[in-house]
Write a protein that holds these residues in place. Sequence first.
Motif, PDB file in Angstrom:
ATOM      1  N   LEU A 146      -6.540 -16.542  -7.339  1.00  0.00           N
ATOM      2  CA  LEU A 146      -5.522 -15.491  -7.456  1.00  0.00           C
ATOM      3  C   LEU A 146      -4.146 -16.020  -7.041  1.00  0.00           C
ATOM      4  O   LEU A 146      -3.156 -15.811  -7.741  1.00  0.00           O
ATOM      5  CB  LEU A 146      -5.891 -14.285  -6.575  1.00  0.00           C
ATOM      6  N   PHE A 167      -4.083  -6.276   3.331  1.00  0.00           N
ATOM      7  CA  PHE A 167      -3.566  -5.196   2.478  1.00  0.00           C
ATOM      8  C   PHE A 167      -2.073  -5.320   2.205  1.00  0.00           C
ATOM      9  O   PHE A 167      -1.570  -4.675   1.285  1.00  0.00           O
ATOM     10  CB  PHE A 167      -3.860  -3.832   3.109  1.00  0.00           C
ATOM     11  N   ASP A 168      -1.372  -6.130   2.971  1.00  0.00           N
ATOM     12  CA  ASP A 168       0.067  -6.307   2.733  1.00  0.00           C
ATOM     13  C   ASP A 168       0.383  -7.725   2.285  1.00  0.00           C
ATOM     14  O   ASP A 168       1.477  -8.231   2.510  1.00  0.00           O
ATOM     15  CB  ASP A 168       0.870  -5.944   3.980  1.00  0.00           C
ATOM     16  N   PHE A 169      -0.605  -8.377   1.608  1.00  0.00           N
ATOM     17  CA  PHE A 169      -0.381  -9.755   1.149  1.00  0.00           C
ATOM     18  C   PHE A 169       0.721  -9.794   0.094  1.00  0.00           C
ATOM     19  O   PHE A 169       1.025  -8.794  -0.555  1.00  0.00           O
ATOM     20  CB  PHE A 169      -1.679 -10.346   0.588  1.00  0.00           C
ATOM     21  N   ASP A 170       1.356 -10.962  -0.027  1.00  0.00           N
ATOM     22  CA  ASP A 170       2.373 -11.165  -1.064  1.00  0.00           C
ATOM     23  C   ASP A 170       1.796 -11.977  -2.209  1.00  0.00           C
ATOM     24  O   ASP A 170       1.223 -13.054  -1.982  1.00  0.00           O
ATOM     25  CB  ASP A 170       3.577 -11.936  -0.510  1.00  0.00           C
ATOM     26  N   TYR A 171       1.971 -11.475  -3.404  1.00  0.00           N
ATOM     27  CA  TYR A 171       1.588 -12.266  -4.565  1.00  0.00           C
ATOM     28  C   TYR A 171       2.545 -13.464  -4.649  1.00  0.00           C
ATOM     29  O   TYR A 171       3.678 -13.417  -4.176  1.00  0.00           O
ATOM     30  CB  TYR A 171       1.633 -11.417  -5.832  1.00  0.00           C
ATOM     31  N   ALA A 185       6.383 -13.354  -5.525  1.00  0.00           N
ATOM     32  CA  ALA A 185       7.213 -12.264  -4.978  1.00  0.00           C
ATOM     33  C   ALA A 185       8.546 -12.784  -4.455  1.00  0.00           C
ATOM     34  O   ALA A 185       9.594 -12.177  -4.653  1.00  0.00           O
ATOM     35  CB  ALA A 185       6.461 -11.543  -3.860  1.00  0.00           C
ATOM     36  N   SER A 200      -4.468   1.620   5.151  1.00  0.00           N
ATOM     37  CA  SER A 200      -4.916   1.825   3.773  1.00  0.00           C
ATOM     38  C   SER A 200      -6.311   1.247   3.561  1.00  0.00           C
ATOM     39  O   SER A 200      -7.099   1.788   2.786  1.00  0.00           O
ATOM     40  CB  SER A 200      -3.917   1.184   2.799  1.00  0.00           C
ATOM     41  N   GLN A 215       3.662  -5.407  -7.435  1.00  0.00           N
ATOM     42  CA  GLN A 215       3.470  -6.854  -7.571  1.00  0.00           C
ATOM     43  C   GLN A 215       2.457  -7.210  -8.651  1.00  0.00           C
ATOM     44  O   GLN A 215       1.936  -8.329  -8.667  1.00  0.00           O
ATOM     45  CB  GLN A 215       3.060  -7.475  -6.231  1.00  0.00           C
ATOM     46  N   ASP A 259      13.168  -6.033  -3.481  1.00  0.00           N
ATOM     47  CA  ASP A 259      13.843  -5.312  -4.565  1.00  0.00           C
ATOM     48  C   ASP A 259      15.361  -5.381  -4.391  1.00  0.00           C
ATOM     49  O   ASP A 259      16.100  -4.634  -5.021  1.00  0.00           O
ATOM     50  CB  ASP A 259      13.374  -3.851  -4.608  1.00  0.00           C
ATOM     51  N   ALA A 298      -6.709   0.491  -0.121  1.00  0.00           N
ATOM     52  CA  ALA A 298      -6.552  -0.924  -0.479  1.00  0.00           C
ATOM     53  C   ALA A 298      -7.921  -1.587  -0.318  1.00  0.00           C
ATOM     54  O   ALA A 298      -8.648  -1.281   0.618  1.00  0.00           O
ATOM     55  CB  ALA A 298      -5.523  -1.609   0.413  1.00  0.00           C
ATOM     56  N   ASP A 299      -8.260  -2.457  -1.287  1.00  0.00           N
ATOM     57  CA  ASP A 299      -9.538  -3.171  -1.249  1.00  0.00           C
ATOM     58  C   ASP A 299      -9.287  -4.590  -0.773  1.00  0.00           C
ATOM     59  O   ASP A 299      -8.851  -5.429  -1.551  1.00  0.00           O
ATOM     60  CB  ASP A 299     -10.174  -3.238  -2.643  1.00  0.00           C
ATOM     61  N   PRO A 359      -5.439  -1.237  -5.607  1.00  0.00           N
ATOM     62  CA  PRO A 359      -6.306  -1.914  -4.629  1.00  0.00           C
ATOM     63  C   PRO A 359      -5.663  -3.112  -3.944  1.00  0.00           C
ATOM     64  O   PRO A 359      -6.151  -3.553  -2.909  1.00  0.00           O
ATOM     65  CB  PRO A 359      -7.508  -2.351  -5.482  1.00  0.00           C
ATOM     66  N   TRP A 360      -4.562  -3.637  -4.503  1.00  0.00           N
ATOM     67  CA  TRP A 360      -3.924  -4.801  -3.858  1.00  0.00           C
ATOM     68  C   TRP A 360      -3.232  -4.401  -2.558  1.00  0.00           C
ATOM     69  O   TRP A 360      -3.353  -5.075  -1.549  1.00  0.00           O
ATOM     70  CB  TRP A 360      -2.907  -5.439  -4.815  1.00  0.00           C
ATOM     71  N   HIS A 361      -2.427  -3.348  -2.572  1.00  0.00           N
ATOM     72  CA  HIS A 361      -1.634  -3.008  -1.385  1.00  0.00           C
ATOM     73  C   HIS A 361      -1.736  -1.546  -0.989  1.00  0.00           C
ATOM     74  O   HIS A 361      -1.019  -1.105  -0.096  1.00  0.00           O
ATOM     75  CB  HIS A 361      -0.156  -3.354  -1.609  1.00  0.00           C
TER      76      HIS A 361
END
Lengths: 372, 128
Positions: free
Chosen positions: A93, A337-341, A344, A70, B58, A310, A76-77, B91-93
């Motif tokens: 963040l 791009f697959d980080f966890d907030y 979560a 992505s 998220q 989920d 994804a940025d 943009p996050w994921h």
Amino acid sequence: MSAEATESTTVRSLDDLEVIVDTDFHLTERQEDIFPYLEDPFYSLLNSQSEGDDYGYLGRVYPAHGMLYSVTVGKADSPTVRTPEDVQKGKDLIEWDKAIATPTQNLYLGAVHHDDLAAALAKAYNRWLLDNIIDTDEGVYGAAVVAPQKPVKAAEEVDDLADESGIAAVMIPSGSVDPTLGNEVYYPLYEACERAGLPIMMHNAAGTMMTRFPSQWQSLNRALPVHATSHNMMHQVNLADMLTQGVPVRFPDLDFVIQESGLGWYPYFMRRFDHDYMGAKFDAPMLEKKPSEYLRDQFYVTSQPVEGADDPEYLNQVVRLFGGEDSLMFSSDYPHFDFDYTDALMKIMRSEFSGDEIKNIYGETAEQLYQF
Amino acid sequence: MATNTEPQNADAENLHHVTSADDIEDGERVVVDIEGREIAVFHSNGEYHALSNYCTHQGGPACEGLLSGTIDVDEDDELIWTCDKEIVACPWHGWEFDITSGEHLASDKYRLPSYDVHVIDGDLYVEF
């Protein structure tokens, strides 16, 4: 404060935590950041490039996998993290109090073709890290990277950095290790880490499948199946070898951290390995207790990427099944791009885990392990 | 939701002014705060679409990422580029959402709330 309030350890939100430690906060270092920190002969060799054409890739010493993510296609940025200001944005963040900075490009250090250059790059990265990123007053710690191609030089590097207060761990880029991590060639490195009191982080990268599992990597030919299988697959291979060769018996004061591979495979692996061990003790004569007991005593797991977020019944059971209340540590994987907030994991776990257990996962276990 | 150009279909007190329709070029978007909701209004392929900017995954700014298309397969299972300028990626994921419906391309559990957009006398309104 009322009696009820002092007795209650309920954690309902991030605000109820005294400390948040992010155990996998990535930098996005480039080789041009660390080339100036190389020592000779590589400094002279690599910092005098001509104006000529490198054909777009020959100037890179880290192999590229060429997979379409992505990030590759702009969906994804992923923010850049190469300066203290960049680190601060991630801190704002994720809202951590302390973080252990880990590399991105150097996750491929084990795949660098020239082994002496790989060892030199590890030293250079660590000096760049200390000079530019680590700031213990701001809670920014780092993992020193070592090159698995040169275990004796890796041990010397650990000795050199043992007294740096900002170095909280040693990271083996474990996706491209050859041989795998049970092999005796790594024992000098393990001795050095045990002597220095530094835990060893084992961190793979999806694309390193191209080195340890080349035929699988070539056959899958998409990023999705590579990413979904490579991290946990390589960890299982290394852990199986380490347990069989008795690494945790030989180094009883050494701790290991299994990074970025999801959770559900881990309690499966504990039981699978115990199951086989019952009929194959002769293959692992060093072991003095069940393999899973070594994992529970000397191995830790970072949380990201949390699968099944989920599905509370799944996630809560999985964490219980490997004793995560004592061995799981929050990690964000920011800025990937697959980080966890940050919440979560918490928003599921607070239905099952006590406040003290959630505090362990979000910081207390890391505080004890890393001795910041 | 597709653009609605017939204001008589809307209850005036449910309409919230966004901006002049001329302010959003085709292929562009604006993100506005209306009564505490962050809403993105897209102008794409001649239509206006409005979605919540809060990612159902998220909580990322779902509508501020790349607006492009995506890959699908045709009837012969050949790869094709489709839905050009109708897919926004958080943009996050990188999660992809169809701006015409709010639907997440990979599942039906994460649809972004969508809103009717009305064009009245050259101005854009969202309804809720």
